[in-house]
Enzyme design. Structure first.
Site, mmCIF file in Angstrom:
data_model
loop_
_atom_site.group_PDB
_atom_site.id
_atom_site.type_symbol
_atom_site.label_atom_id
_atom_site.label_comp_id
_atom_site.label_asym_id
_atom_site.label_seq_id
_atom_site.Cartn_x
_atom_site.Cartn_y
_atom_site.Cartn_z
ATOM 1 N N CYS A 1 0.826 -1.211 0.000
ATOM 2 C CA CYS A 1 0.000 0.000 0.000
ATOM 3 C C CYS A 1 0.864 1.266 0.000
ATOM 4 O O CYS A 1 1.674 1.461 0.910
ATOM 5 C CB CYS A 1 -0.902 -0.008 1.227
ATOM 6 N N VAL A 25 -5.158 0.285 5.745
ATOM 7 C CA VAL A 25 -3.855 0.563 6.350
ATOM 8 C C VAL A 25 -3.369 1.889 5.768
ATOM 9 O O VAL A 25 -3.786 2.265 4.665
ATOM 10 C CB VAL A 25 -2.839 -0.566 6.047
ATOM 11 N N SER A 55 -2.814 8.602 6.679
ATOM 12 C CA SER A 55 -1.360 8.622 6.478
ATOM 13 C C SER A 55 -0.793 10.037 6.428
ATOM 14 O O SER A 55 0.303 10.294 6.920
ATOM 15 C CB SER A 55 -0.985 7.868 5.201
ATOM 16 N N TYR A 115 -5.245 5.578 -9.306
ATOM 17 C CA TYR A 115 -6.428 4.812 -8.899
ATOM 18 C C TYR A 115 -7.656 5.235 -9.701
ATOM 19 O O TYR A 115 -8.505 4.412 -10.049
ATOM 20 C CB TYR A 115 -6.691 4.982 -7.398
#
Length: 325
Positions: free
Chosen positions: A49, A129, A145, A192
């Site tokens: 990731c 995550v 993040s 993405y």
């Protein structure tokens, strides 16, 4: 409610990423519920990731990996519960099952989903995550993040082995914020938007935005060593984690094939430059990266076949030292 990125679609067939939900902050403020303490926090990541890898990069280059441990999940999504069909991040059952992945050392969780349900019994969002876990309160501090890397940059400096490294220096913050914005939209999330598009029009729009942003990066990097000048910043780490996956995965899997990064001389040498910063190469596990993307998105790659190449050597010499620091 979306349970994974594959569910985040608009009616037009465009990919729409939803916001993270756990947004607490570790702070040196005396009244903080989450003070910076060595050994108290744990980072759950996937090497596959890019968002989690940002955080792992900070642990390594700030010298915090002795104060904050980390555990990586298995690369390929699996069923997270027998009672429903959700596919997501799971832990191996032993240290030998999956090289690079380890069982959950603190909660015995079988999946990242279980950590979310431990932290919030009525949680109904994505099980993503990174997860920054507080062992004291047995809860998730943050799963965003962009905010975790800010905490790691400043709040642990008293116990960091490299406290002088400031990746978000005050004199560059406005420039970093502005750079992050167009890189996130065009590149980090842009790949993405290309890969998860379900109609031609949103794909065409996303791929144009992606290559406009890559061309802009190439132009900037023809004049200076890093994206915000001649010092390494947060913006470089955020850009790197997408670029390192580009030729190996996104060019094929996400249909980002107009031009490979190996065809951009400045960008390609820049990737090698960042990769060769002490600690950074250990955050890149290309086996996990390739197995995750090609093996976890059956609507894109139904047979889970992993392409052979290109196996790029990012440790080979680069030309970025021509710019003075």
């Amino acid at each position: 409610m979306a349970r994974s990125a594959l569910d985040e679609m608009s009616d037009s067939g465009a990919f729409m990423r939803t916001a993270s939900t756990f947004r607490n902050f570790i702070s040196r403020d005396p009244n903080s519920q989450f003070p910076p303490e060595s050994g108290r926090y744990h980072l759950y990541v996937s090497y596959a990731c890019p968002w989690a890898s940002r955080c792992l990069a900070y642990l390594k280059i700030k010298g915090l990996d002795k104060a904050i441990g980390f555990t990586s999940v298995k690369p390929i999504w699996e069923r997270t519960k027998e009672t429903d069909e959700h596919m997501g991040w799971v832990f191996p059952i032993s240290n030998t099952e999956e090289p690079g992945a380890e069982p959950d050392p603190f909660n015995g969780a079988k999946s990242i989903r279980e950590l979310y349900e431990l932290a919030s019994t009525n949680y109904n969002g994505k099980y993503t995550v990174p997860v920054l876990w507080d062992k004291k309160f047995k809860t998730i501090v943050s799963n965003e993040s962009a905010e975790i890397i800010r905490m790691l940059n400043t709040e642990f400096n008293e116990i960091a082995e490299n406290p002088a490294l400031d990746l978000y220096p005050p004199h560059l913050r406005a420039q970093i914020d502005e750079t992050n914005e167009w890189i996130y939209s065009g590149i980090n999330n842009g790949v993405y938007k290309c890969g998860f598009a379900r109609k031609q029009e949103p794909y065409d729009e996303a791929v144009k935005q992606l290559y406009d942003a890559l061309d802009k990066c190439e132009e900037i990097l023809s004049k200076q060593r890093y994206i915000c000048g001649n010092i390494l910043t947060e913006a470089d780490i955020r850009l790197f984690v997408t670029l390192i996956r580009f030729d190996e995965v996104y060019a094929v899997h996400f249909k980002c094939n107009k031009k490979l990064l190996r065809e951009y001389p400045n960008l390609f040498n820049y990737i090698k430059d960042i990769y060769q910063i002490p600690g950074m190469s250990s955050t890149v596990n290309m086996q996990h990266i390739k197995r995750h993307y090609y093996g976890s998105h059956p609507t894109i790659n139904p047979f889970g076949i992993i392409p052979l190449g290109p196996n790029i050597d990012y440790s080979s010499p680069h030309d970025r030292a021509r710019f003075s620091a």
